[in-house]
Design an enzyme around this catalytic site. Structure first.
Site, PDB file in Angstrom:
ATOM      1  N   TRP A   1       0.817  -1.215   0.000  1.00  0.00           N
ATOM      2  CA  TRP A   1       0.000   0.000   0.000  1.00  0.00           C
ATOM      3  C   TRP A   1       0.848   1.260   0.000  1.00  0.00           C
ATOM      4  O   TRP A   1       0.446   2.277  -0.550  1.00  0.00           O
ATOM      5  CB  TRP A   1      -1.003  -0.001   1.160  1.00  0.00           C
ATOM      6  CG  TRP A   1      -2.097  -0.998   0.919  1.00  0.00           C
ATOM      7  CD1 TRP A   1      -2.326  -2.151   1.621  1.00  0.00           C
ATOM      8  CD2 TRP A   1      -3.092  -0.958  -0.116  1.00  0.00           C
ATOM      9  NE1 TRP A   1      -3.390  -2.822   1.079  1.00  0.00           N
ATOM     10  CE2 TRP A   1      -3.888  -2.129   0.024  1.00  0.00           C
ATOM     11  CE3 TRP A   1      -3.396  -0.064  -1.146  1.00  0.00           C
ATOM     12  CZ2 TRP A   1      -4.961  -2.411  -0.824  1.00  0.00           C
ATOM     13  CZ3 TRP A   1      -4.463  -0.355  -1.992  1.00  0.00           C
ATOM     14  CH2 TRP A   1      -5.227  -1.513  -1.833  1.00  0.00           C
TER      15      TRP A   1
ATOM     16  N   ASP B   1      -0.841   7.226   6.385  1.00  0.00           N
ATOM     17  CA  ASP B   1      -1.974   6.394   5.986  1.00  0.00           C
ATOM     18  C   ASP B   1      -2.220   5.415   7.127  1.00  0.00           C
ATOM     19  O   ASP B   1      -1.444   4.489   7.335  1.00  0.00           O
ATOM     20  CB  ASP B   1      -1.633   5.646   4.688  1.00  0.00           C
ATOM     21  CG  ASP B   1      -2.698   4.618   4.298  1.00  0.00           C
ATOM     22  OD1 ASP B   1      -3.728   4.527   4.992  1.00  0.00           O
ATOM     23  OD2 ASP B   1      -2.488   3.911   3.292  1.00  0.00           O
TER      24      ASP B   1
ATOM     25  N   LYS C   1     -12.115  -0.739   8.035  1.00  0.00           N
ATOM     26  CA  LYS C   1     -11.433  -1.711   8.899  1.00  0.00           C
ATOM     27  C   LYS C   1     -11.822  -1.447  10.355  1.00  0.00           C
ATOM     28  O   LYS C   1     -12.643  -2.160  10.902  1.00  0.00           O
ATOM     29  CB  LYS C   1      -9.930  -1.668   8.691  1.00  0.00           C
ATOM     30  CG  LYS C   1      -9.552  -2.116   7.272  1.00  0.00           C
ATOM     31  CD  LYS C   1      -8.352  -1.401   6.770  1.00  0.00           C
ATOM     32  CE  LYS C   1      -8.131  -1.443   5.291  1.00  0.00           C
ATOM     33  NZ  LYS C   1      -8.370  -2.656   4.575  1.00  0.00           N
TER      34      LYS C   1
HETATM   35  N1  PMP Z   1      -3.926   1.792   2.594  1.00  0.00           N
HETATM   36  C1  PMP Z   1      -3.980   0.688   3.352  1.00  0.00           C
HETATM   37  C2  PMP Z   1      -3.008   0.540   4.480  1.00  0.00           C
HETATM   38  C3  PMP Z   1      -4.939  -0.289   3.082  1.00  0.00           C
HETATM   39  O1  PMP Z   1      -4.981  -1.392   3.821  1.00  0.00           O
HETATM   40  C4  PMP Z   1      -5.845  -0.104   2.016  1.00  0.00           C
HETATM   41  C5  PMP Z   1      -6.939  -1.094   1.687  1.00  0.00           C
HETATM   42  N2  PMP Z   1      -6.853  -2.336   2.159  1.00  0.00           N
HETATM   43  C6  PMP Z   1      -5.723   1.042   1.234  1.00  0.00           C
HETATM   44  C7  PMP Z   1      -4.775   1.987   1.566  1.00  0.00           C
HETATM   45  C8  PMP Z   1      -6.636   1.295   0.073  1.00  0.00           C
HETATM   46  O2  PMP Z   1      -7.858   1.644   0.583  1.00  0.00           O
HETATM   47  P1  PMP Z   1      -9.186   1.854  -0.257  1.00  0.00           P
HETATM   48  O3  PMP Z   1      -9.615   0.507  -0.714  1.00  0.00           O
HETATM   49  O4  PMP Z   1     -10.099   2.478   0.751  1.00  0.00           O
HETATM   50  O5  PMP Z   1      -8.881   2.767  -1.379  1.00  0.00           O
END
Ligand code: PMP
Length: 364
Positions: free
Chosen positions: A102, A174, A198
């Site tokens: 991510w 993030d 989450k």
């Molecule tokens: N950052 C992290 C740490 C994540 O775990 C996720 C999704 N699992 C995201 C970003 C992306 O998030 P989204 O699906 O809400 O765009």
């Protein structure tokens, strides 16, 4: 009614009390004679809920009015571009710590808006990440506008157990997969964001918290829906907000407060991860943890069984035992147990019992 033990990595389990309240209010919310999905976002009932949710978020984070709480859409993935769009541009640079899948996603977007530098890159061969850098390993770029990191690596099962000292630079994080899982000094951050699905509720809303002096530095002339300043000025209601997601977020935040706030969450989450990792470490190598011990995530517990066939069997039999979504991320294989706030200590105790039983019945 059958509720399962749900280790989904996101969208993830939501506290049952929250779901029950939402069910009870589905046909008549707040005396309106309709659901929260059916009222105008310009009406006084929704407005009160919206503003209360921002206040609750600040309260739980221990932040004052110097932080703006924004309700954005498009997931954390949209923050990957909204953030650099608001702060970078030609000739500008930013530091991104590379700790997983991510954080690489965030970098891919940020590169469209400026030069990206890496205080540390923890990638091993074959896109593998097992550790968080130490403070002393961070090589900060003096020209960076901000430093971005991912507090919990949802895929790799690693988590920062300290807040990095970035020598006075704006710190951006993030926090999608570990926000509000334990106490944290949120005042260290200029900006942090999290997709709700989450620890905070359902997908559809992404919470961004930004300190007002940092918000003032965001660019002005941006597409309306990409501008942090517009979100602030319009109280995140320039367009129709994701009302239902914000409503559930409101209920989750109240649940969190009732259950001891971040202290309460932290105690339970600490006990949960101890039990799960003890089951892994106590298995004499039958279960193998994938992350370095001192970088292990409290939220996403990743491990492998002696072979992929046993991994598959584990997932299948866990499901039959009412323990679902235990399969590891596709690039990782093995097992991932995402034990977010709504997964209880009792759920984890049941799971550990299942793990021990499985190990006995299926020798390597
Ligand atoms: N950052 C992290 C740490 C994540 O775990 C996720 C999704 N699992 C995201 C970003 C992306 O998030 P989204 O699906 O809400 O765009």
């Amino acid at each position: 009614m059958k509720r399962v033990i749900n280790y989904s990595a996101g969208p993830a389990a939501i506290p049952v009390e929250v779901l029950e309240q939402a069910r009870d209010e589905m046909l008549d919310w707040n005396g309106t004679g309709c659901s929260v999905m059916e009222v105008s976002h310009r009406g006084k009932e929704y407005d009160a809920l919206h503003m209360e949710t921002m206040d609750l978020f600040r309260q739980i984070a221990g932040l004052g009015k110097e932080y703006e709480v924004l309700f954005c859409t498009g997931g954390a993935s949209t923050q990957f571009l909204m953030l650099p769009m608001n702060y970078l541009g030609p000739g500008k640079e930013a530091d991104y710590v590379v700790t997983g899948n991510w954080s690489k996603g965030a970098i891919k977007e940020a590169k469209r808006f400026g030069k990206i530098t890496f205080p540390a890159n923890m990638e091993l061969e074959g896109e593998r990440f097992v550790a968080i850098p130490r403070q002393g390993d961070l090589k900060l770029n003096p020209a960076a506008e901000y430093v971005h990191y991912t507090s919990n690596n949802t895929v790799e099962g690693t988590e920062w157990h300290y807040i990095p000292d970035v020598k006075g630079k704006p710190l951006v994080c993030d926090m999608s997969s570990d926000i509000f899982s334990r106490p944290l000094d949120f005042s260290k951050f200029s900006l942090f964001y999290a997709g709700a699905q989450k620890n905070l509720g359902p997908s559809g809303v992404t919470v961004v918290a930004v300190r007002e002096d940092y918000l003032a530095k965001a660019h002005d002339d941006l597409p309306t829906m990409m501008s942090y300043k517009v979100f602030k000025d319009k109280f995140s209601m320039h367009n129709t907000p994701p009302c239902f997601s914000i409503y559930i977020l409101n209920l989750v935040l109240k649940w969190l407060k009732k259950n001891g706030g971040l202290e309460g969450m932290g105690k339970v989450n600490e006990a949960k991860q101890k039990l799960l990792y003890s089951a892994v470490d106590g298995s004499k190598g039958y279960f193998r943890g994938l992350a370095d011990v001192d970088s292990r995530s409290w939220m996403n517990i990743d491990f492998k069984l002696p072979n992929p066939e046993l991994d598959d069997k584990f997932v299948k039999e866990a499901k039959a035992a009412g323990i679902i979504q235990t399969k590891g991320y596709r690039s990782m294989g093995g097992i991932r147990l995402s034990a977010y706030n709504a997964v209880s200590l009792k759920d984890v105790q049941t799971t550990v019992g299942f793990m021990q039983d499985f190990m006995k019945k299926n020798p390597a």
